[in-house]
Design an enzyme around this catalytic site. Structure first.
Site, PDB file in Angstrom:
ATOM      1  N   LYS A  80       1.344 -11.803  -1.314  1.00 35.27           N
ATOM      2  CA  LYS A  80      -0.316 -11.687  -1.511  1.00 35.27           C
ATOM      3  C   LYS A  80      -0.709 -13.023  -1.488  1.00 35.27           C
ATOM      4  CE  LYS A  80      -3.742  -9.203  -4.098  1.00 35.27           C
ATOM      5  NZ  LYS A  80      -4.058  -8.470  -5.502  1.00 35.27           N
ATOM      6  N   SER A 160      -6.989  -4.165  -4.563  1.00 34.01           N
ATOM      7  CA  SER A 160      -7.147  -5.378  -3.636  1.00 34.01           C
ATOM      8  C   SER A 160      -5.690  -5.560  -2.769  1.00 34.01           C
ATOM      9  CB  SER A 160      -7.597  -6.559  -4.624  1.00 34.01           C
ATOM     10  OG  SER A 160      -6.675  -6.913  -5.306  1.00 34.01           O
ATOM     11  N   SER A 184      -5.161  -2.945  -9.153  1.00 27.24           N
ATOM     12  CA  SER A 184      -5.136  -3.407  -7.661  1.00 27.24           C
ATOM     13  C   SER A 184      -3.437  -3.522  -6.969  1.00 27.24           C
ATOM     14  CB  SER A 184      -5.423  -4.830  -7.240  1.00 27.24           C
ATOM     15  OG  SER A 184      -6.722  -4.913  -7.065  1.00 27.24           O
TER      16      SER A 184
HETATM   17  N1  GLN Z   1     -10.584  -2.270  -7.947  1.00 27.50           N
HETATM   18  C1  GLN Z   1     -10.877  -3.113  -8.840  1.00 27.50           C
HETATM   19  C2  GLN Z   1     -11.937  -4.196  -8.722  1.00 27.50           C
HETATM   20  O1  GLN Z   1     -12.534  -4.104  -7.869  1.00 27.50           O
HETATM   21  C3  GLN Z   1      -9.608  -3.665  -9.213  1.00 27.50           C
HETATM   22  C4  GLN Z   1      -9.252  -5.020  -8.715  1.00 27.50           C
HETATM   23  C5  GLN Z   1      -7.931  -5.705  -8.932  1.00 27.50           C
HETATM   24  O2  GLN Z   1      -7.177  -5.273  -9.755  1.00 27.50           O
HETATM   25  N2  GLN Z   1      -7.963  -6.796  -8.562  1.00 27.50           N
HETATM   26  O3  GLN Z   1     -12.279  -5.006  -9.524  1.00 27.50           O
END
Ligand code: GLN
Length: 494
Positions: A80, A160, A184
């Protein structure tokens, strides 16, 4: 020879060790698959085929020399693009970091290379890991390899870690790293029919990981099955003196400890997760999961996590607050982009750089975060959210006096189409409703594929465990995996 890209971590590693194929053949096969899929899926921000080959050559040479091989030897993975990689651009999918080439390697990625893994490239993600669909990346949307049988609308791979989920589901990487701040790893895993585990907060070092919300951020593994996740997480985890929140505990042998027998175990089903108007397919897959764990020998116990409904608003105060502070470092001086208009002073440079470098969702979060931390509103929002966070964590502590693990859905729906939710941030945030409570409590949680919904798309089931009990989470997930028999794969269109 079988198509090597059909194999996961354990099979690749064991095949290389036995001499069924070489690590170089494996890297070559995945490099080719990445190159072929990249124009359609956009899963990577940069590809690094030479790095994958270089690591593979070392593994092949070590094997020829009779040296001991690591637990990930010969397995090329996707990284990532939130993990700093020495000499390879690291952007967090933001323009503000475009061209930033770290002089250091994150602890987690270093551990994976030390275990013999190689790097296929840096995976696309939501900008600064803020999002649930990958639509906030400055490098274009990632596309899910899945399509509804009824149409060809491009679907979100989740977020994400959407580059990670798309790549693993499309079989262009056997595994990928993810990070999980509020879901995410789990939500993209659920959207694409793969497995993903977020360990207890502190298990994996955050050193060298671009910070979003430091009290929540955790790295984890995304792979095809539970065993592969266990192998990979074992390689990633461990105490790191360079991260002051790193857990100073030995890493258990999770892979060796895998056991799907749930006899004597109690599984909690929190009634607050059964939302009014819940998608009937999601409700049914949850019921299937309950039946599978019963079949594995577990006792099912209804529990209550009374503060669940406050988790989402609490998360969307705490995460932006921490983000607004963490992202203050991007000022045009130290990293990446610098926008210096003619005759501009220092403040103008900060403002111009940040205006040009951050995307709209990142700006929204910085503004929300700055607001909730401002002198006039700190107590009303931030302090209050911290108190509620404590209550949410306490709910789990109390529940875990009665049960060993908790079973809930991973996400409220299957994958949505790109553009379907991006106009309304609140609707996008609702996607995190089942994943943020475990994040706020710092608990280990895993998503495994549970089946397909009526539109032919994967759904995930989530197992939440006690702090430090990744083993319990992996074992219950394995029991689910064995019974779900999830073999569906996206039809190849790319
Ligand atoms: N969807 C969540 C957010 O937008 C989680 C993102 C994440 O875990 N990095 O913050």
């Amino acid at each position: 020879m079988t198509d090597l890209t059909n194999l996961g971590i354990a099979a690749l590693r064991d095949g290389v060790a036995k001499g069924d194929f070489t690590a170089t053949e494996v890297a070559t096969a995945f490099n080719a698959a990445v190159e072929a899929a990249q124009p359609a899926l956009n899963a990577f921000i940069v590809t690094t085929p030479d790095k994958a080959l270089e690591s593979a050559a070392k593994v092949d040479a070590d094997r020829a020399a009779g040296k001991a091989l690591g637990t990930m030897a010969g397995v090329p993975i996707g990284m990532k693009d939130l993990f700093a990689t020495k000499g390879t651009q690291t952007t967090a999918a933001s323009k503000i970091l475009e061209g930033f080439t770290p002089q250091y390697e994150s602890t987690v990625s270093q551990k994976l290379w030390d275990a013999g893994a190689g790097m296929l490239g840096k995976l696309n993600l939501d900008q600064f890991a803020m999002g649930s669909s990958n639509e906030t990346s400055a490098f274009g949307n990632v596309i899910s390899p899945w399509r509804r049988p009824s149409d060809t609308a491009p679907l979100a791979p989740g977020g994400s870690s959407g580059g990670s989920s798309s790549a693993v589901a499309a079989r262009i990487a056997p595994a990928a790293t993810g990070t999980d701040t509020g879901g995410s790893i789990r939500q993209p895993a659920a959207f694409t029919g793969i497995s993903g585990i977020k360990p207890t907060y502190g298990r994996c070092s955050r050193w060298g990981v671009v910070a979003f919300a430091s009290s929540l951020d955790q790295a984890g593994a995304m792979a095809r099955d539970v065993t592969d996740c266990a192998i990979m997480l074992e390689a990633m985890a461990g105490f790191d003196p360079k991260d002051s929140t790193s857990l100073n505990l030995p890493v258990p042998e999770w892979t060796a400890g895998l056991n799907a027998d749930m006899k004597g175990k109690k599984v909690g089903i929190p009634r607050e997760y059964r939302l009014d108007g819940m998608d009937p397919d999601v409700a049914k897959s949850w019921d299937d999961g309950i039946a599978w764990l019963k079949d594995a020998g577990a006792e099912i116990v209804e529990i209550s996590l009374p503060h669940t409904k406050y988790a989402l608003p609490t998360y969307y105060i705490i995460a932006p607050a921490e983000a607004s502070s963490n992202l203050a470092r991007y000022d045009g001086v130290r990293y990446g982009l610098r926008d210096l208009p003619d005759g501009a002073g220092l403040q103008d440079m900060y403002a111009a750089t940040r205006a040009a470098g951050f995307g709209p969702e990142v700006k929204r979060r910085i503004m929300i975060g700055t607001y909730v931390l401002s002198a006039g509103f700190y107590d009303a929002y931030y302090t209050q959210a911290q108190k509620v966070r404590t209550l949410i964590a306490r709910d789990f502590t109390e529940a875990f006096q009665q049960v060993d693990v908790i079973l809930v859905p991973t996400a409220p729906s299957s994958a949505f189409a790109l553009g379907e939710k991006s106009a309304d941030p609140l609707e996008m945030y609702l996607n995190d409703v089942f994943s943020v409570p475990a994040s706020l409590a710092g608990l280990p949680a895993m998503s495994v594929p549970a089946g397909l919904d009526r539109s032919g798309l994967p759904l995930g089931l989530q197992v939440i465990g006690k702090a430090f009990d990744e083993q319990g989470v992996l074992n219950a997930s394995l029991a689910l995996e064995q019974r779900a028999q999830f073999t569906a794969r996206p039809a190849k269109w790319w």
